[in-house]
Structures are given as C-alpha cells and as structure tokens.
Motif scaffolding. Structure first.
Motif, PDB file in Angstrom:
ATOM      1  N   ASN A 109     -23.490 -44.645   8.695  1.00 48.75           N
ATOM      2  CA  ASN A 109     -23.629 -45.481  10.142  1.00 48.75           C
ATOM      3  C   ASN A 109     -23.672 -46.803  10.554  1.00 48.75           C
ATOM      4  N   LYS A 110     -23.371 -47.507   8.987  1.00 43.52           N
ATOM      5  CA  LYS A 110     -23.283 -49.177   9.002  1.00 43.52           C
ATOM      6  C   LYS A 110     -21.779 -48.947   9.090  1.00 43.52           C
ATOM      7  N   ASN A 111     -21.057 -48.240   8.651  1.00 45.40           N
ATOM      8  CA  ASN A 111     -19.636 -48.429   9.184  1.00 45.40           C
ATOM      9  C   ASN A 111     -18.759 -47.364   9.833  1.00 45.40           C
ATOM     10  N   ASN A 112     -19.603 -46.689  10.282  1.00 44.88           N
ATOM     11  CA  ASN A 112     -18.975 -45.875  11.277  1.00 44.88           C
ATOM     12  C   ASN A 112     -17.990 -45.045  10.960  1.00 44.88           C
ATOM     13  N   ILE A 113     -18.676 -44.600   9.406  1.00 42.82           N
ATOM     14  CA  ILE A 113     -17.041 -43.462   8.816  1.00 42.82           C
ATOM     15  C   ILE A 113     -18.270 -42.427   8.436  1.00 42.82           C
TER      16      ILE A 113
END
Length: 111
Positions: A85-89
């Motif tokens: 969720n932090k790196n949107n991956i």
C-alpha cells in the motif's frame, strides 16, 4: 535454501511451532482482512508471515517496515498476491509448502 537470480530475491522458510502464541501479535502485524483469513489457524499464520517476510527481504527492507502496509490479498497453492500500500505495487510470490513441518514463500523482484 540457496538462490541465484539476476533480480532481487527474498525467501522465508519457518518451522511451524504449534505452541507459539501467534494471536498476541496479529493486530500489530496484519490487516483486519488478513486476521479474518488467518482465522486463528497456526498454519495460516505462518503462511501469511512467511509471505510478508519474503516480500520485505526482496525489497531489501526487512522487518523494519510496518507489516500492516503490506497486505496479502490472495493466497493460493501456486501464487500469493501481496499489495504494498505504501509503494502502490501488487506483487506475486510463490508459496513453498513442506510436509506440515515447514512453510515458506519466495519473492522475485518485479521487472
């Protein structure tokens, strides 16, 4: 386990300790949906734990990062999908299952 790849790789294998009180750490390490999917099952706990740890090792960060930022969105016999969720991956991992004594996961860096 020994691995050689041209990309980053992360592996985690854990021996299942059936006496481990994993319920004490669920809320600190897993999202609400993950806790529902783990369903107080020690095998499910180790599957989810090893997937998150393999992903973080591949990322080069390790357990320093908040484990709740990474969510397992599906866990199958051949593929684990994990959302960062932090790196949107969204990444795909492979589960490593051994005879009821060990579980694990392997993560390869996405191209």
């Amino acid at each position: 386990m020994l691995a050689f790849f041209k990309r980053e790789v992360g592996v985690d294998i854990e021996k299942i300790n059936y006496k481990f009180e994993f319920k004490d750490i669920l809320e600190n390490c897993f999202t609400r949906d993950e806790i529902i999917n783990i369903d107080n099952n020690i095998i499910s706990f180790y599957r989810y734990w090893t997937a998150k740890e393999a992903y973080l090792k591949c990322d080069g960060i390790g357990l320093i990062r908040n484990l709740r930022e990474i969510e397992i969105i599906s866990y199958g016999n051949k593929v684990i999908e994990i959302s960062d969720n932090k790196n949107n991956i969204i990444s795909r991992l492979q589960p490593l299952n051994y005879d009821g004594k060990y579980v694990g996961a392997i993560c390869l860096e996405e191209k």
